[in-house]
Design an enzyme around this catalytic site. Sequence first.
Site, PDB file in Angstrom:
ATOM      1  N   TYR A 465       0.808  -1.237   0.000  1.00 43.99           N
ATOM      2  CA  TYR A 465       0.000   0.000   0.000  1.00 43.99           C
ATOM      3  C   TYR A 465       0.836   1.281   0.000  1.00 43.99           C
ATOM      4  O   TYR A 465       0.504   2.238   0.692  1.00 43.99           O
ATOM      5  CB  TYR A 465      -0.987   0.011   1.186  1.00 43.99           C
ATOM      6  CG  TYR A 465      -1.501  -1.338   1.582  1.00 43.99           C
ATOM      7  CD1 TYR A 465      -2.085  -2.191   0.634  1.00 43.99           C
ATOM      8  CD2 TYR A 465      -1.406  -1.790   2.885  1.00 43.99           C
ATOM      9  CE1 TYR A 465      -2.552  -3.437   0.994  1.00 43.99           C
ATOM     10  CE2 TYR A 465      -1.872  -3.045   3.258  1.00 43.99           C
ATOM     11  CZ  TYR A 465      -2.442  -3.870   2.304  1.00 43.99           C
ATOM     12  OH  TYR A 465      -2.897  -5.122   2.659  1.00 43.99           O
ATOM     13  N   HIS A 466       1.864   1.311  -0.838  1.00 45.43           N
ATOM     14  CA  HIS A 466       2.703   2.506  -0.914  1.00 45.43           C
ATOM     15  C   HIS A 466       2.853   3.004  -2.358  1.00 45.43           C
ATOM     16  O   HIS A 466       3.972   3.250  -2.818  1.00 45.43           O
ATOM     17  CB  HIS A 466       4.093   2.216  -0.335  1.00 45.43           C
ATOM     18  CG  HIS A 466       4.078   1.767   1.090  1.00 45.43           C
ATOM     19  ND1 HIS A 466       5.044   0.942   1.634  1.00 45.43           N
ATOM     20  CD2 HIS A 466       3.193   2.031   2.097  1.00 45.43           C
ATOM     21  CE1 HIS A 466       4.768   0.720   2.914  1.00 45.43           C
ATOM     22  NE2 HIS A 466       3.650   1.368   3.213  1.00 45.43           N
TER      23      HIS A 466
END
Length: 528
Positions: A465-466
Site C-alpha cells: 500500500y505505498h
Amino acid sequence: MEFDYIIVGAGSAGCVLANRLSADPAVSVCLLEAGPRDWSPLVHAPAGVAAILPTRHVNWAFDTVPQPGLAGRRGYQPRGKVLGGSSSINGMIYIRGHQSDYDEWAALGNSGWSFADVLPYFRKSQMHHRGASEFHGGEGELYVGQIEAHAATHAFIEAGQKAGHRYNADFNGAEQEGIGQYDVTIRGGRRWSTATAFLKPIRGARRNLTVLTGATAERVLLQGKQASGVQVQIKGESLTLKARREVLLSAGAFGTPQLLMLSGIGPESELKPQGIAVTHEMPGVGQNLQDHPDVVLGYQSTDNSLLGYSLGGSLKMGSALAQYLARKRGPLASNFAEGGGFLKTRAELVRPDIQLHSVVSLLDDHNRKLHWGHGFSCHVCVLRPKSIGSVGLQSVNPKAPPRIDPAFLSHDDDVQTLLKGYRMAREIIAQAPMARFGLKDKFSDGLHSDEQLIDLLRRRTDSIYHPVGTCRMGNDELAVVDSQLRVHGIQGLRVVDASIMPTLVGGNTNAPTIMIAERAAEWIANTR
C-alpha cells in the site's frame, strides 16, 4: 462558490494543506473529500484496520489489472475514502525512508528536496514521544509514539538480533538499518490520522475553511492554460467551484492522475480512446507508478495470546473490547504490526533494500482469507523495486476506478531481492526466542529450492500500500510538476501528494506525504 484555494482530497497531504493555508485569515480555503466524515469507530480504534482493510468501508478497495508477474492474479489496492484519506485506514507506522532517498531527489534536479532540506518539515509536523531532538520535532500536530507491544513482537526483535542483525531503537534517527519496534501515529489508544491531527482542531474555529465531504471532483476547470476551479459532484448535482489563486490536487497516486486525465491533461494515447479532448498534452501523467511488492510469511500458533479465531480467542477479544472501551488499552489499541526491520540482502549494499513488518496475527490475502486458530506473520517487501507500472483511465465516469497496473515482479532483480528477503525472514523466525509460540509454517512448509519459493512469491506477493510517482517531479519531458510542485505549462495548478515522488522512498509513505504537504504549503503561501 469562490475560494482562494481549492484542495482536492482530504487525505495525508490535503488535511495538512488545509491547516497551513487557512492559518492566514485573509484567505479562503475549500477542502474536498469524496468520502464521508471520519465518524466510524473502526477508523479511530487502531485495531479497526483489520476490519477496514478487506472491505469497502471507507475504502476505495481498488483492484489492479491482471499481473503477469503475479501468476496472472489481480492485485488489491486499499485506499482511504474518508476524511484523513489513507492515514485513516493505514497501519499507522511512521517511517521517513532513508536519508539518501531525498538526496537522490535533489540529484535528479529537484532543488530543495535533499534530506537536509526536508528534515525541518518532518520535524515541523511532529510531536515525538521522546521530545524534540536533532531528528524529531516535539511541538507539531502529528503525535508519533510507541505502543505496549505484544510479547511476540519483543521475541521477534530478539530473534532478529540472534540472527545477526543490529538492534535499532529509532528507524527515523541517524541510521535506518536494524531490527526494532516501530513508531506509530497512535495517541492514547486512538489512531492519530491527519484529519485528527490537522483538521479536527481547526474545524469550526476557522471560518475561512470550508470542508465538503461526499464531494467527487469531476474535472479541473481551465481558462486557456490557467486553472480556474473545480467541477464537483455533491449529492448527484454538479457544482462549479472557482479558485482565485490555485487548485491543489491531493487525491493520491491513483486519484490525482485520474483527475488530470479527466480534465484533458495527460497523454493523448490515454485520453483519445475515452473521447476526452486533449487540453494539455502531458505524456508523463499516470506513468512511473512505483509500489513496494510485498509477501507475507504466515504461521499458525499454539499460543492464543496471538490474535486469531477460536472459542478461547473470542472470549479474550470480548475482554479486550471491555478493556479498550474503559481505558483505551490492550490488544485493540494496537496496530498489530508493532515491530520490524530494515535489512540488506547483500553486505556490500550502502543502505537496506528490504523491510520487514512483524504482525501478531495470521494474515492472508489482505485479511480477506480467514483461518481458524491463532498465528503470527511477517511481511517482506522490496524497498526500491525496478518494476515500474502505470495508471490510466477505464471510463470517463469520475466515480469509476482508474486502471492500475503496478507491473509487480516484472523485473527479475525484484524477484531475486524478495527471494533473499524471504529466506532472511525465515531465518529470524527460526531463532530460539520465537519457539515459545509454537509456530508452524502455513504457506511454505517443505518449500526450500529457489524454484519452489519463486513460484510461491508469484502466487502470494501483492502491494503493501505505498503507491507513488504517477505525477512525478522533474524537468524532463515525462515530468508532471516542477520542484515547487507546479504542473508544467498550467498556471495556478499544483500536485501535492505522493504522486510527485520521482522515486519510491525506502519505507512507509505516510510520513513523507505529510512532509511534502508541509514543504508545499510554505511555497503556496508565499506565492501572491
